[in-house]
Design an enzyme around this catalytic site. Structure first.
Site, PDB file in Angstrom:
ATOM      1  N   THR A   1      17.741  22.787  11.384  1.00  0.00           N
ATOM      2  CA  THR A   1      18.599  21.798  12.054  1.00  0.00           C
ATOM      3  C   THR A   1      20.040  21.879  11.567  1.00  0.00           C
ATOM      4  OG1 THR A   1      16.784  20.254  12.466  1.00  0.00           O
ATOM      5  CG2 THR A   1      19.001  19.321  12.371  1.00  0.00           C
TER       6      THR A   1
ATOM      7  N   GLU B   1      15.347  16.974  18.779  1.00  0.00           N
ATOM      8  CA  GLU B   1      14.715  17.621  17.642  1.00  0.00           C
ATOM      9  C   GLU B   1      13.548  18.518  18.057  1.00  0.00           C
ATOM     10  OE1 GLU B   1      13.652  19.058  14.189  1.00  0.00           O
ATOM     11  OE2 GLU B   1      15.391  17.739  14.326  1.00  0.00           O
TER      12      GLU B   1
ATOM     13  N   HIS C   1       9.616  15.899  15.399  1.00  0.00           N
ATOM     14  CA  HIS C   1       9.729  16.805  14.254  1.00  0.00           C
ATOM     15  C   HIS C   1       8.331  17.138  13.747  1.00  0.00           C
ATOM     16  CE1 HIS C   1      10.891  18.461  10.385  1.00  0.00           C
ATOM     17  NE2 HIS C   1      12.173  18.321  10.675  1.00  0.00           N
TER      18      HIS C   1
ATOM     19  N   ASP D   1      17.675  21.781  19.067  1.00  0.00           N
ATOM     20  CA  ASP D   1      18.257  22.420  17.879  1.00  0.00           C
ATOM     21  C   ASP D   1      17.556  23.705  17.476  1.00  0.00           C
ATOM     22  OD1 ASP D   1      15.990  20.978  17.080  1.00  0.00           O
ATOM     23  OD2 ASP D   1      16.813  20.477  15.115  1.00  0.00           O
ATOM     24  N   HIS D   2      16.228  23.742  17.602  1.00  0.00           N
ATOM     25  CA  HIS D   2      15.483  24.947  17.221  1.00  0.00           C
ATOM     26  C   HIS D   2      14.071  24.867  17.780  1.00  0.00           C
ATOM     27  CE1 HIS D   2      13.443  22.480  14.201  1.00  0.00           C
ATOM     28  NE2 HIS D   2      14.628  22.111  13.737  1.00  0.00           N
TER      29      HIS D   2
END
Length: 685
Positions: free
Chosen positions: A304, A260, A421, A480-481
């Protein structure tokens, strides 16, 4: 002096004067917000001028509605001003975290993404944000104290209509000037920042609403012939996978670890002499790991969920909103879990310590063909276990063992971590590395949560080695990003030890990790430029599964013919030679801005058109649900109704499975839970 008094009297004692006060204050505050709260990148006199004037037409048009009433006009105008300001305020908060503007798709699906948003909003709200309401408060005070007197006389209808006509004329003029400075603004632009910069934040809302309605119509009108151009494009751009790697992981388990918000710069990064991610660093450099150092995220508003859409389907996320949230329940997909189950007998599952409804996962995964989905409801959630958007990663992995060991092999399992996150908060007892000291609260906790995630990965890897699962499994690690958005440039520059942080630096900053790790795999650090859209093709080739006649937009990253054009969701791109940010082009290696001659300009335009074509065709597939018309012989259409994620039903099916291939069965029907060792303080007896 008399003229000044007369003008002041007109402003404070007439309806048109009041309308003018409200409009001017709305215009000035919106322009101020453009400059201070958003990063719109207005360059040159024309863009600066349009940025200055674009709040006026829509403000005049919408506030002018109130002029059609008598005594109530004042309060109707104020109510409209409040709603416009509320929209502005909401976008300030959303933009600060996502570098984008709210869309109807995001608002529509907010129920599927609401978990913990309250804390996130509280974490990003600044006291200065509330200043957007100060003009409304001041006007109300002036009305109450009768400095502004209510004019009860109705305006002539032709005056009202003239105001609205003038507003529409200004709006049209604004659009013409914008189109002249950037042709194809509304037809070829994939970046919402451009719409706001050129036309305004309210015009963006109208444009987004139109696009949303258009999408609904597209799906209703779509038919099988719409798929033809997509198939022709994919056929003419097909790239043969690398035969040397074909089937090297055939029959192996696949374990996808979702890292994440994890950016590539964390690999090898040290803070105060301490490695932030020692376990992932080790995996990254092992001889049996294929690691990519030029791998980019391509997410849009879906964050996500966009990454998952690309990873599972090789289809891009949408320009606006989340494809999984908007279309995950209704669309037909040819997804990784369905392909692997149908072609190679894989058991497919997702484990996630967060709410199952987040990003509409509990519906989208059924459309993807996942047999099992274990969200938070499958886990024990005691005080201190949960942080941010789900269970802490160490606790999540610990509680997942009893499910992993029961999965019939080979399995395709995705595990979604969440501790790293935003807003990157971690309780003190779990902190084992100091925060950075950039002074940016959003950024400084990032290394702590990344370090915690890395420790959790280390614990999982040790369990796999002890149980022998590591010898039977292909591990896929991917980020993911971005974790740090382009709105934190000063802090980003400090982290990277750079003097400044440009738009090109921010594009380069979109690198995230991708690693394929397996015992005996011929590894090394691969410098190919690639992205999330390419993961599925690379994985399928490693597993020896053909995908030539699928509707997928990626390429095998290990192919010597990989085109190495990384499309960003907003239309920007990066290749080994050239990069595009907005309307500017750069040499990727040097960062030098390009002033292209005729020949180079044609080459850059061709790359840009290729990116636009990919994004447009992918959007066409999703918006029109075109895969419902595509029926390859080897693939059976997924029926979501065949899947049940109810906890009792799922666990009965899993624990009563008659196959003898699970890790639990191979361990003489004994659990391997004792082999998982964690230092999570919450689990210490």
């Amino acid at each position: 002096m008399e003229r000044t008094k007369s003008f002041f009297k007109w402003l404070t004692q007439t309806k048109l004067g009041f309308f003018t006060i409200v409009l001017v204050l709305f215009w000035l505050k919106t322009y101020f917000i453009y400059l201070t709260k958003f990063n719109l990148g207005a360059v040159g006199p024309m863009q600066q001028f349009l940025l200055l004037i674009n709040p006026i037409p829509s403000g005049m048009l919408l506030l002018g509605i109130g002029l059609f009433k008598g005594r109530k006009s004042y309060w109707i105008i104020l109510a409209i001003d409040f709603l416009l300001t509320l929209w502005l305020f909401a976008n300030i908060l959303y933009y600060r975290e996502f570098s984008n503007f709210l869309s109807f798709s995001i608002i529509k699906t907010s129920g599927s993404t609401s978990d913990n948003l309250g804390k996130s909003i509280a974490g990003i709200t600044l006291a200065s944000d509330f200043l957007v309401f100060i003009d409304i408060a001041a006007i109300i005070v002036l009305l109450i104290t009768k400095v502004i007197k209510i004019d009860v006389r109705p305006l002539k209808l032709k005056v009202n209509l003239l105001v609205e006509l003038l507003a529409l004329s200004l709006m049209g003029l604004n659009l013409l000037m914008a189109q002249k400075d950037r042709s194809g603004l509304l037809t070829r632009t994939f970046d919402n920042n451009y719409i706001v910069k050129y036309l305004g934040i309210n015009e963006y809302a109208i444009y987004d609403g139109y696009k949303t309605a258009q999408t609904n119509v597209q799906m209703a009108k779509a038919n099988v012939s719409d798929l033809r151009s997509v198939r022709e494009y994919l056929k003419s751009n097909y790239v043969k996978p690398n035969p040397a790697y074909n089937g090297v992981a055939k029959g192996k388990n696949v374990l996808v670890i979702h890292l994440e918000s994890f950016q590539q710069f964390l690999i090898g990064y040290k803070w105060k002499g301490k490695e932030v991610t020692p376990n992932l660093n080790k995996i990254y450099h092992q001889k049996d790991t294929i690691s990519f150092d030029n791998f980019f995220n391509q997410v849009g508003q879906g964050k996500t969920s966009d990454a998952e859409m690309m990873l599972e389907n090789s289809l891009f996320g949408l320009q606006s909103g989340s494809a999984m949230s908007t279309y995950g329940t209704s669309n037909t997909f040819e997804s990784a879990p369905a392909i692997l189950h149908q072609q190679a007998g894989y058991t497919t599952a997702v484990m996630h310590g967060g709410a199952g409804s987040f990003w509409n996962r509990d519906n989208a995964y059924k459309s993807f063909g996942y047999q099992y989905f274990m969200p938070l409801s499958f886990y024990k959630n005691k005080p201190g276990y949960y942080i941010g958007y789900g269970l802490k990663d160490k606790i999540f992995f610990d509680q997942s063992i009893k499910y992993i060991e029961r999965l019939p092999q080979p399995f395709y399992l995705k595990m979604i971590t969440v501790t790293n996150h935003y807003p990157y908060n971690l309780d003190k007892k779990n902190q084992s590395i100091d925060k950075t000291n950039t002074g940016d609260e959003t950024v400084d906790g990032y290394v702590q949560t990344a370090h915690y995630l890395d420790q959790a990965i280390g614990e999982l890897m040790r369990w796999m080695k002890k149980t022998g699962l590591d010898k039977k499994t292909l591990l896929v690690f991917y980020g993911d990003h971005y974790g740090i958005s382009g709105n934190h440039r000063k802090a980003s520059a400090e982290l990277l030890k750079k003097d400044s942080f440009s738009d090109l630096d921010n594009l380069q900053f979109q690198r995230v990790p991708l690693m394929f790790h397996m015992k005996g795999l011929k590894g090394g650090i691969n410098h190919t430029y690639g992205s999330e859209i390419d993961v599925l093709q690379t994985l399928l080739n490693l597993l020896g599964i053909k995908d030539k006649d699928t509707i997928q937009f990626g390429y095998d990253l290990l192919s010597k013919d990989a085109p190495q054009i990384v499309a960003q969701r907003n239309g920007d791109f990066i290749t080994p030679e050239y990069s595009k940010v907005g309307s500017d082009y750069y040499y990727t290696k040097t960062g030098e801005r390009i002033k292209p001659d005729k020949k180079l300009k044609a080459k850059l335009t061709a790359i840009s058109n290729e990116v636009t074509t990919q994004l447009s065709l992918s959007d066409r597939v999703i918006d029109g649900n075109l895969l419902r018309f595509y029926r390859p012989k080897w693939f059976t259409k997924v029926k979501p109704k065949d899947y049940d994620y109810n906890k009792a039903a799922s666990l009965k099916k899993l624990f009563d499975d008659p196959s003898k291939t699970s890790l639990w069965y191979q361990n003489h029907k004994k659990s391997t839970q004792k082999d998982f060792k964690t230092d999570a303080p919450e689990l210490k007896k």
